[in-house]
Design a protein around this motif. Structure first.
Motif, mmCIF file in Angstrom:
data_model
loop_
_atom_site.group_PDB
_atom_site.id
_atom_site.type_symbol
_atom_site.label_atom_id
_atom_site.label_comp_id
_atom_site.label_asym_id
_atom_site.label_seq_id
_atom_site.Cartn_x
_atom_site.Cartn_y
_atom_site.Cartn_z
ATOM 1 N N GLU A 71 65.548 31.992 36.463
ATOM 2 C CA GLU A 71 64.828 32.971 36.026
ATOM 3 C C GLU A 71 65.319 33.438 34.553
ATOM 4 O OE1 GLU A 71 63.406 37.394 37.421
ATOM 5 O OE2 GLU A 71 64.267 35.996 38.868
ATOM 6 N N ALA A 72 66.666 33.417 34.415
ATOM 7 C CA ALA A 72 67.220 33.692 33.202
ATOM 8 C C ALA A 72 66.660 32.615 31.766
ATOM 9 C CB ALA A 72 68.778 33.708 33.320
ATOM 10 N N GLN A 73 66.682 31.539 32.267
ATOM 11 C CA GLN A 73 65.898 30.744 31.300
ATOM 12 C C GLN A 73 64.602 30.918 31.028
ATOM 13 O OE1 GLN A 73 67.154 27.087 33.473
ATOM 14 N NE2 GLN A 73 68.906 26.527 32.498
ATOM 15 N N GLN A 74 63.804 31.215 32.170
ATOM 16 C CA GLN A 74 62.520 31.496 32.045
ATOM 17 C C GLN A 74 62.346 32.437 30.862
ATOM 18 O OE1 GLN A 74 60.409 32.536 35.383
ATOM 19 N NE2 GLN A 74 58.495 33.104 34.478
ATOM 20 N N TYR A 75 63.044 33.609 30.975
ATOM 21 C CA TYR A 75 63.088 34.749 30.150
ATOM 22 C C TYR A 75 63.807 34.554 28.684
ATOM 23 C CZ TYR A 75 60.577 36.901 33.990
ATOM 24 O OH TYR A 75 59.609 37.210 34.965
ATOM 25 N N GLY A 76 64.584 33.757 28.697
ATOM 26 C CA GLY A 76 65.596 33.442 27.368
ATOM 27 C C GLY A 76 66.541 34.519 27.632
ATOM 28 N N LYS A 98 55.800 34.281 38.695
ATOM 29 C CA LYS A 98 54.653 34.067 39.740
ATOM 30 C C LYS A 98 54.976 33.784 40.820
ATOM 31 C CE LYS A 98 52.142 34.859 36.113
ATOM 32 N NZ LYS A 98 51.872 36.264 35.604
ATOM 33 N N GLU A 99 55.745 32.886 41.174
ATOM 34 C CA GLU A 99 56.027 32.588 42.830
ATOM 35 C C GLU A 99 56.556 33.784 43.308
ATOM 36 O OE1 GLU A 99 58.792 29.551 42.085
ATOM 37 O OE2 GLU A 99 57.266 27.896 41.636
ATOM 38 N N SER A 100 57.339 34.565 42.906
ATOM 39 C CA SER A 100 58.125 35.725 43.549
ATOM 40 C C SER A 100 56.904 36.687 43.794
ATOM 41 C CB SER A 100 59.088 36.345 42.685
ATOM 42 O OG SER A 100 60.336 35.567 42.734
ATOM 43 N N LEU A 101 56.112 36.838 42.809
ATOM 44 C CA LEU A 101 54.884 37.840 42.797
ATOM 45 C C LEU A 101 54.073 37.569 44.075
ATOM 46 C CD1 LEU A 101 54.224 38.626 39.192
ATOM 47 C CD2 LEU A 101 55.076 40.243 40.751
#
Length: 168
Positions: free
Chosen positions: A32-37, A128-131
């Motif tokens: 998640e950190a990588q996804q959001y930078g 998206k997967e969590s949502l």
């Protein structure tokens, strides 16, 4: 016993497992950190001391999922009056997609005091997967809130008397 036949055990996380919990959360949230930078999301910056303090709080319940001796998932519930807020739902990267997160979501019910009428969850707006998982289990998107460069989506599920103790 191999992974295919090993049962997942759900139980409260105790202080003795704090180091393993910290490791699990860091492994689970790095994607998640990588996804959001953003390598500074709270799940990655919490110290072991802070985690132990959190585990000791009376208004916080942390539940874990174990396969054998290995902690493979966890969820944190903060209780406040008639509201329960879910956070830090984490599943080991190599164990994702096996229903562990859903099992943890259902495992919170016995830990909710009778006065709890709504359960809140939050996740990154682009997760998206969590949502999708939360929506599948009756959570509705309520609002977004920016925290620095990251925007969280807050979701809510209102519990009804009939289902309050049966499903999250």
């Amino acid at each position: 016993m191999n992974d295919a036949t090993q049962a997942t055990r759900i139980a409260l996380v105790e202080d003795a497992h704090a180091g393993e919990l910290l490791t699990l959360r860091r492994a689970a949230f790095v994607t998640e950190a990588q996804q959001y930078g953003d390598p500074h999301i709270p799940a990655l910056t919490q110290t072991l001391t802070e985690l132990r303090q959190d585990l000791a709080r009376e208004d916080v319940v942390t539940i874990g999922a174990w396969e054998g001796a290995r902690l493979v998932g966890s969820i944190r519930i903060e209780l406040e009056d008639n509201k329960a807020t879910l956070g830090r739902l984490a599943v080991a990267p190599d164990m994702q997609g096996r229903g562990i997160g859903t099992s943890l979501l259902f495992a919170i019910i016995p830990h909710l005091p009778e006065q709890v009428t709504e359960v809140w969850a939050f996740t990154g707006k682009d997760s998206k997967e969590s949502l999708s998982m939360y929506a599948k289990h009756g959570f509705e998107e309520h609002h977004d809130d920016a925290a620095g460069a990251l925007t969280y989506t807050y979701l809510r599920r209102v519990l009804h008397e009939v289902d309050a103790r049966n499903t999250p």
